[in-house]
Design a protein around this motif. Structure first.
Motif, PDB file in Angstrom:
ATOM      1  N   ARG A   1      95.962  61.084 -17.554  1.00 45.97           N
ATOM      2  CA  ARG A   1      96.874  62.173 -17.188  1.00 45.97           C
ATOM      3  C   ARG A   1      96.740  63.305 -18.207  1.00 45.97           C
ATOM      4  NH1 ARG A   1     100.266  61.086 -13.191  1.00 45.97           N
ATOM      5  NH2 ARG A   1     101.361  63.023 -13.656  1.00 45.97           N
ATOM      6  N   ARG A   2      96.858  64.533 -17.715  1.00 47.47           N
ATOM      7  CA  ARG A   2      96.896  65.677 -18.615  1.00 47.47           C
ATOM      8  C   ARG A   2      98.257  65.736 -19.288  1.00 47.47           C
ATOM      9  NH1 ARG A   2      93.874  67.993 -14.219  1.00 47.47           N
ATOM     10  NH2 ARG A   2      91.816  68.687 -14.945  1.00 47.47           N
TER      11      ARG A   2
ATOM     12  N   GLY B   1      98.947  67.186 -13.899  1.00 47.72           N
ATOM     13  CA  GLY B   1      97.976  66.470 -13.084  1.00 47.72           C
ATOM     14  C   GLY B   1      97.193  65.425 -13.855  1.00 47.72           C
ATOM     15  N   TYR B   2      96.053  65.045 -13.278  1.00 52.15           N
ATOM     16  CA  TYR B   2      95.260  63.958 -13.836  1.00 52.15           C
ATOM     17  C   TYR B   2      93.804  64.117 -13.431  1.00 52.15           C
ATOM     18  CZ  TYR B   2      95.552  62.192  -9.063  1.00 52.15           C
ATOM     19  OH  TYR B   2      95.464  62.082  -7.689  1.00 52.15           O
TER      20      TYR B   2
ATOM     21  N   ARG C   1      93.174  66.471 -10.112  1.00 54.66           N
ATOM     22  CA  ARG C   1      94.402  67.094  -9.621  1.00 54.66           C
ATOM     23  C   ARG C   1      95.001  67.917 -10.753  1.00 54.66           C
ATOM     24  NH1 ARG C   1      98.217  66.229  -5.489  1.00 54.66           N
ATOM     25  NH2 ARG C   1     100.306  66.958  -6.011  1.00 54.66           N
TER      26      ARG C   1
ATOM     27  N   SER D   1     104.420  68.132 -15.046  1.00 58.02           N
ATOM     28  CA  SER D   1     103.139  67.439 -14.972  1.00 58.02           C
ATOM     29  C   SER D   1     101.996  68.435 -14.732  1.00 58.02           C
ATOM     30  CB  SER D   1     103.158  66.418 -13.836  1.00 58.02           C
ATOM     31  OG  SER D   1     101.862  65.882 -13.617  1.00 58.02           O
TER      32      SER D   1
ATOM     33  N   TYR E   1      90.932  56.656 -15.558  1.00 59.91           N
ATOM     34  CA  TYR E   1      92.035  57.561 -15.215  1.00 59.91           C
ATOM     35  C   TYR E   1      92.744  58.036 -16.468  1.00 59.91           C
ATOM     36  CZ  TYR E   1      96.816  58.663 -13.610  1.00 59.91           C
ATOM     37  OH  TYR E   1      98.032  59.253 -13.387  1.00 59.91           O
TER      38      TYR E   1
ATOM     39  N   THR F   1      94.290  67.490  -4.667  1.00 61.49           N
ATOM     40  CA  THR F   1      93.244  66.832  -5.432  1.00 61.49           C
ATOM     41  C   THR F   1      91.869  67.307  -4.983  1.00 61.49           C
ATOM     42  OG1 THR F   1      94.630  64.862  -5.690  1.00 61.49           O
ATOM     43  CG2 THR F   1      92.268  64.611  -6.115  1.00 61.49           C
TER      44      THR F   1
END
Length: 287
Positions: free
Chosen positions: A79-80, A90-91, A112, A88, A77, A118
């Motif tokens: 995160r961007r 997303g990820y 996402r 945010s 995982y 997502t």
């Protein structure tokens, strides 16, 4: 719901000769897939449009300052980075699925972007060892863009050199709309069923409706893809063990009561039993 059909033979011809699949197909499990930086997967997919190989090692080096966390179920995982307003972006989280013929790697990717839902799909990527150990080519993806839980792929696994299984989240309405669950479908059949269903839905008669909210999934449907013969079929329906929702609509109440009475531990039924469940539902709950 619509799924992208995948024939292994078509993938073979799309790969360079150096990594073409040889006679005597083989497969390996998740441990055969190397660790990539999750944020490189979208760049790999974008590279498909440019028709070139993509260096995953160089990309991972570019994102080395963005932490990758391992999830409890064996995923990776990241995160961007936030945008200029601090919002945010997303990820991306992916789980290794396995490798076909030491040439193609499969990954279950949940992406996402920003405030969007997502997107869950299985990426099929090709190894290009004649160029570099970390060089990959995006080939295709298998799956569907669900709305939150509904329609999205929860998990995926290779069970042979030919069979990919995916577990798809479903709410009550989506589950009971799948009236072709017991049959094996090719893409043309799937499209015809979808078209016929659309025609049948054109009616002025009011219909009782099951819960179709994207956050009220009640279980999963297991779908199998025969990668060698370009076939799709359904195998199991698994219900969440404890359904704590309290329905207000009598039609939904009838459905919930039937599930509680019909489905016993371990909460999984095969397609023959689901067909019986569907007939009971139609006879007991429909006006």
């Amino acid at each position: 719901m619509r799924f992208t059909s995948l024939a292994l033979a078509s993938l073979v011809f799309s790969l360079p000769v150096a990594v073409s699949v040889h006679a005597g197909a083989s497969y390996e499990g998740p441990e055969s897939v190397p660790i990539f930086h999750p944020l490189c997967l979208n760049e790999l997919k974008t590279q498909e449009e440019e028709g070139g190989a993509f260096d995953m090692d160089a990309c991972s080096e570019k994102y080395k300052d963005i932490t990758v966390k391992q999830t409890p179920d064996g995923g990776y995982y990241a995160r961007r980075p936030v945008d200029e307003l601090g919002q945010s972006q997303g990820y991306v989280v992916y789980q290794p699925v396995g490798t076909l013929d030491k040439a193609m790697e499969l990954l279950l990717v949940h992406d996402r972007q920003g405030q969007k839902g997502t997107d869950a799909s299985v990426y099929v990527i090709g190894r290009l060892p004649h160029i570099g150990a970390g060089t990959r080519d995006f080939i295709t993806s298998i799956g569907e863009s669900g709305d939150r839980c509904n329609g999205g792929i929860q998990s995926a696994r290779l069970v042979s050199e030919a069979i990919l299984e995916v577990d798809i989240n479903v709410n009550p309405a989506t589950l009971m709309a799948l009236d072709t669950l017991g049959s094996t479908l090719d893409l043309a059949t799937t499209q015809k069923v979808s078209k016929d269903a659309s025609i049948q839905s054109l009616s002025l008669k009011p219909k009782s409706k099951l819960d179709d909210r994207p956050t009220t999934c009640i279980g999963t449907v297991t779908k199998t893809y025969d990668l060698l013969n370009d076939k799709e079929s359904f195998a199991w329906v698994h219900f969440i063990k404890e359904n704590t929702r309290v329905a207000l609509d009598p039609y939904q109440q009838c459905f919930d009561a039937l599930v509680a009475d019909f489905v016993k531990p371990p909460q999984t039924i095969n397609m023959q039993d689901f067909e019986l469940f569907s007939r009971l539902f139609n006879s007991e709950c429909s006006n």
